[in-house]
Scaffold this motif. Structure first.
Motif, short mmCIF file in Angstrom:
data_model
loop_
_atom_site.label_atom_id
_atom_site.label_comp_id
_atom_site.label_asym_id
_atom_site.label_seq_id
_atom_site.Cartn_x
_atom_site.Cartn_y
_atom_site.Cartn_z
N GLY A 32 1.06 -1.16 -0.23
CA GLY A 32 0.28 0.26 -0.23
C GLY A 32 1.16 1.02 0.13
N GLU A 33 2.00 0.36 -0.21
CA GLU A 33 3.25 1.71 0.46
C GLU A 33 3.78 2.21 -0.80
N VAL A 34 4.11 1.07 -2.03
CA VAL A 34 5.06 1.70 -2.96
C VAL A 34 3.65 0.66 -3.77
N SER A 35 4.04 2.06 -5.24
CA SER A 35 3.47 2.05 -6.26
C SER A 35 4.12 1.29 -7.66
N GLU A 36 5.33 0.85 -7.05
CA GLU A 36 6.31 0.27 -7.98
C GLU A 36 7.46 -0.39 -7.47
N LEU A 37 7.60 -1.82 -8.05
CA LEU A 37 9.42 -2.06 -7.99
C LEU A 37 9.82 -2.55 -9.19
N THR A 38 10.56 -1.71 -9.66
CA THR A 38 11.67 -2.25 -10.36
C THR A 38 12.39 -3.03 -10.47
N LEU A 39 13.15 -3.80 -11.02
CA LEU A 39 13.76 -5.18 -11.21
C LEU A 39 15.06 -4.98 -12.68
N LYS A 40 15.72 -4.26 -12.70
CA LYS A 40 16.65 -4.02 -13.65
C LYS A 40 18.06 -4.53 -13.61
N PRO A 41 18.18 -5.67 -14.50
CA PRO A 41 19.47 -6.23 -14.72
C PRO A 41 20.24 -5.32 -15.44
N GLY A 42 21.86 -6.08 -14.58
CA GLY A 42 22.85 -5.22 -15.63
C GLY A 42 24.02 -6.10 -15.63
N THR A 43 25.38 -5.76 -15.35
CA THR A 43 26.87 -6.23 -14.83
C THR A 43 27.49 -6.28 -14.39
N GLY A 44 28.81 -6.46 -14.52
CA GLY A 44 29.63 -5.92 -13.28
C GLY A 44 30.17 -5.64 -12.71
N GLY A 45 29.11 -6.58 -10.98
CA GLY A 45 28.66 -6.29 -9.56
C GLY A 45 27.96 -5.22 -9.52
N ILE A 46 27.05 -4.65 -9.97
CA ILE A 46 26.47 -3.73 -9.74
C ILE A 46 25.88 -4.65 -9.09
N PHE A 47 25.09 -3.98 -7.53
CA PHE A 47 23.58 -4.07 -6.90
C PHE A 47 23.41 -2.32 -6.87
N GLU A 48 22.22 -1.73 -6.58
CA GLU A 48 21.77 -0.34 -6.58
C GLU A 48 20.43 -0.50 -5.85
N VAL A 49 19.57 -0.07 -4.93
CA VAL A 49 18.26 0.52 -4.56
C VAL A 49 18.37 1.72 -4.74
N ILE A 50 17.15 1.71 -5.55
CA ILE A 50 17.04 3.20 -5.44
C ILE A 50 15.26 3.84 -5.03
N ALA A 51 15.61 4.36 -3.64
CA ALA A 51 13.83 4.96 -3.48
C ALA A 51 13.87 6.00 -4.39
N ASN A 52 12.75 6.53 -5.34
CA ASN A 52 12.01 7.75 -5.19
C ASN A 52 13.59 8.61 -6.12
N ASP A 53 14.23 7.78 -6.81
CA ASP A 53 14.64 8.69 -7.53
C ASP A 53 16.18 8.90 -6.90
N VAL A 54 16.31 7.93 -5.51
CA VAL A 54 17.69 8.55 -4.80
C VAL A 54 17.74 7.44 -4.21
N LEU A 55 19.53 7.12 -4.52
CA LEU A 55 20.33 6.20 -4.26
C LEU A 55 20.56 6.10 -2.97
N ILE A 56 19.57 4.67 -2.44
CA ILE A 56 19.75 4.75 -0.98
C ILE A 56 20.99 3.33 -0.27
N TRP A 57 20.93 2.24 -1.92
CA TRP A 57 22.08 1.28 -1.28
C TRP A 57 22.81 1.07 -3.01
N SER A 58 24.37 0.80 -2.44
CA SER A 58 24.93 1.05 -3.77
C SER A 58 25.89 0.12 -2.72
N ARG A 59 26.14 -1.57 -3.21
CA ARG A 59 27.44 -2.15 -3.53
C ARG A 59 28.73 -2.08 -3.28
N LYS A 60 29.43 -0.99 -4.56
CA LYS A 60 30.49 -0.72 -5.04
C LYS A 60 30.91 -0.02 -3.37
#
Lengths: 96, 96
Positions: A32-60
């Motif tokens: 009821g608080e998240v309207s959409e969650l998008t999974l985006k496959p990438g390469t090169g060891g990327i793991f990032e979480v973005i909430a409302n266009d704010v980068l909140i986690w970067s594994r790098k």
């Protein structure tokens, strides 16, 4: 209910299952608080979480994956700062 | 690699797990061909799959959920029509 989450993951690293598990956790906790969650496959060891266009986690940057309770707290801080996450909130604060 | 998939599901109906399972299947099969897959929680028994803004499955219209091989064939027809889905392609054609 207009909050958007993105998870970018490295498919070559086989992080799809980890990412969809985190997606399930976020969509369940923030029902009821998240309207959409998008999974985006990438390469090169990327793991990032973005909430409302704010980068909140970067594994790098952080050098590791987030604990799931930690991730929920960071998501909460962006999309629903007044929301209590229950006992896991207290447990984690004690540990830190 | 600019193909976008959306899965809209009814969270009240508890279709999150079914939807994320289908998301994993699609992201695995179409690795390198899907750039993003978005999960959108909804209400009222909604279950829809959209590929590149084309509605390819509606539970309301079809009256059921897709079989996973069937869903992949429909996704394939939109985003990668020349792609073979291996033996499941043949098996399903025989059954139909």
């Amino acid at each position: 209910m207009m909050n958007k989450i993105e998870i970018k993951y490295c498919s070559q690293c086989r992080w799809l299952l980890r990412s969809t598990w985190m997606a399930q956790e976020i969509l369940t906790t923030f029902d009821g608080e998240v309207s959409e969650l998008t999974l985006k496959p990438g390469t090169g060891g990327i793991f990032e979480v973005i909430a409302n266009d704010v980068l909140i986690w970067s594994r790098k940057e952080q050098g590791r994956f987030p604990e799931i309770t930690e991730l929920k707290q960071i998501v909460r801080d962006v999309i629903a700062p007044d929301k209590s996450l229950g006992h896991s909130d207290k447990v984690n604060k004690k540990v830190i």
